[in-house]
Design a protein around this motif. Structure first.
Motif, PDB file in Angstrom:
ATOM      1  N   SER A  18     -22.661 -52.603 -11.321  1.00 43.02           N
ATOM      2  CA  SER A  18     -22.948 -53.656 -10.345  1.00 43.02           C
ATOM      3  C   SER A  18     -24.433 -53.672  -9.967  1.00 43.02           C
ATOM      4  O   SER A  18     -24.889 -54.570  -9.270  1.00 43.02           O
ATOM      5  CB  SER A  18     -22.084 -53.491  -9.093  1.00 43.02           C
ATOM      6  OG  SER A  18     -22.458 -52.338  -8.365  1.00 43.02           O
ATOM      7  N   CYS A  19     -25.170 -52.694 -10.417  1.00 45.31           N
ATOM      8  CA  CYS A  19     -26.613 -52.580 -10.169  1.00 45.31           C
ATOM      9  C   CYS A  19     -27.367 -53.245 -11.310  1.00 45.31           C
ATOM     10  O   CYS A  19     -27.150 -52.926 -12.481  1.00 45.31           O
ATOM     11  CB  CYS A  19     -26.973 -51.101 -10.068  1.00 45.31           C
ATOM     12  SG  CYS A  19     -28.714 -50.726 -10.283  1.00 45.31           S
ATOM     13  N   ALA A  20     -28.264 -54.164 -10.970  1.00 41.59           N
ATOM     14  CA  ALA A  20     -29.010 -54.908 -11.990  1.00 41.59           C
ATOM     15  C   ALA A  20     -29.851 -53.990 -12.865  1.00 41.59           C
ATOM     16  O   ALA A  20     -29.851 -54.116 -14.092  1.00 41.59           O
ATOM     17  CB  ALA A  20     -29.886 -55.959 -11.324  1.00 41.59           C
ATOM     18  N   ILE A  21     -30.567 -53.070 -12.263  1.00 42.60           N
ATOM     19  CA  ILE A  21     -31.434 -52.203 -13.063  1.00 42.60           C
ATOM     20  C   ILE A  21     -30.622 -51.221 -13.902  1.00 42.60           C
ATOM     21  O   ILE A  21     -30.955 -50.951 -15.053  1.00 42.60           O
ATOM     22  CB  ILE A  21     -32.496 -51.479 -12.205  1.00 42.60           C
ATOM     23  CG1 ILE A  21     -33.595 -50.940 -13.102  1.00 42.60           C
ATOM     24  CG2 ILE A  21     -31.893 -50.400 -11.348  1.00 42.60           C
ATOM     25  CD1 ILE A  21     -34.847 -50.551 -12.388  1.00 42.60           C
ATOM     26  N   CYS A  22     -29.523 -50.720 -13.356  1.00 44.80           N
ATOM     27  CA  CYS A  22     -28.654 -49.799 -14.100  1.00 44.80           C
ATOM     28  C   CYS A  22     -28.057 -50.510 -15.324  1.00 44.80           C
ATOM     29  O   CYS A  22     -28.068 -49.970 -16.437  1.00 44.80           O
ATOM     30  CB  CYS A  22     -27.530 -49.283 -13.216  1.00 44.80           C
ATOM     31  SG  CYS A  22     -28.077 -48.495 -11.694  1.00 44.80           S
ATOM     32  N   SER A  23     -27.552 -51.717 -15.112  1.00 42.63           N
ATOM     33  CA  SER A  23     -26.948 -52.478 -16.208  1.00 42.63           C
ATOM     34  C   SER A  23     -27.974 -52.845 -17.271  1.00 42.63           C
ATOM     35  O   SER A  23     -27.694 -52.768 -18.470  1.00 42.63           O
ATOM     36  CB  SER A  23     -26.287 -53.744 -15.674  1.00 42.63           C
ATOM     37  OG  SER A  23     -25.162 -53.388 -14.908  1.00 42.63           O
ATOM     38  N   GLY A  27     -27.785 -51.471 -20.979  1.00 40.67           N
ATOM     39  CA  GLY A  27     -27.733 -52.463 -22.052  1.00 40.67           C
ATOM     40  C   GLY A  27     -28.816 -52.235 -23.087  1.00 40.67           C
ATOM     41  O   GLY A  27     -28.575 -52.326 -24.300  1.00 40.67           O
ATOM     42  N   ALA A  28     -30.026 -51.920 -22.624  1.00 39.44           N
ATOM     43  CA  ALA A  28     -31.136 -51.653 -23.533  1.00 39.44           C
ATOM     44  C   ALA A  28     -30.875 -50.392 -24.356  1.00 39.44           C
ATOM     45  O   ALA A  28     -31.139 -50.360 -25.565  1.00 39.44           O
ATOM     46  CB  ALA A  28     -32.435 -51.522 -22.745  1.00 39.44           C
ATOM     47  N   LEU A  29     -30.324 -49.358 -23.726  1.00 42.28           N
ATOM     48  CA  LEU A  29     -30.011 -48.126 -24.457  1.00 42.28           C
ATOM     49  C   LEU A  29     -28.909 -48.374 -25.480  1.00 42.28           C
ATOM     50  O   LEU A  29     -28.988 -47.927 -26.626  1.00 42.28           O
ATOM     51  CB  LEU A  29     -29.588 -47.014 -23.494  1.00 42.28           C
ATOM     52  CG  LEU A  29     -30.685 -46.412 -22.627  1.00 42.28           C
ATOM     53  CD1 LEU A  29     -30.089 -45.423 -21.633  1.00 42.28           C
ATOM     54  CD2 LEU A  29     -31.756 -45.736 -23.474  1.00 42.28           C
TER      55      LEU A  29
END
Length: 140
Positions: A18-23, A27-29
């Motif tokens: 639910s966290c934009a930076i975490c997601s 996603g990038a990883l």
């Protein structure tokens, strides 16, 4: 994480989707994970009960469990995730005596304030550009 302990893939990553930076970061990883070394687990649902720690702890900091069952939390967890997909872990820099505690503090500050970061900035921080989204409909 001990320098003598090398995390063994696959890595199970417990993160707050639910966290934009975490997601964006996960996603990038995952996009770089051509060898299938990362298993992503969203611990944000209120009824989430599995994982290596109580949900409150999982929501406070990223947790990674390696194939041998060892748990890594916070900055060390991020380092091993990045290394698992061939990215620089920042190990040498983060091991410097003055930098390591600052990195831990910066992570804790970012984690506490992560919901204030807009999705477009989170995506840029994770190294990719987010599609434009309105009401769940995204344009690439």
């Amino acid at each position: 994480m001990s320098h003598t302990t090398v995390p063994v893939p696959p890595l199970t990553i417990y993160f707050d989707a639910s966290c934009a930076i975490c997601s964006a970061e996960m996603g990038a990883l995952k996009a770089r994970d051509t060898a299938g070394r990362l298993n992503l687990v969203d611990c944000s649902p209120a009824d989430f009960t599995s994982g290596p720690a109580p949900r409150e702890a999982l929501m406070a900091a990223i947790h990674v469990v390696d194939a041998e069952g060892r748990v890594h939390v916070g900055v060390p967890a991020i380092r091993i995730c990045r290394a698992a997909v061939g990215l620089s872990s920042g190990g040498v820099l983060l091991d410097l005596p003055l930098v390591a505690p600052l990195a831990d503090r910066a992570y804790a500050l970012l984690a506490r304030n992560r919901y204030r970061i807009p999705r477009w900035l989170a995506a840029r921080l994770a190294g990719r550009v987010a599609p434009s989204c309105n009401d769940g409909n995204c344009r690439i």
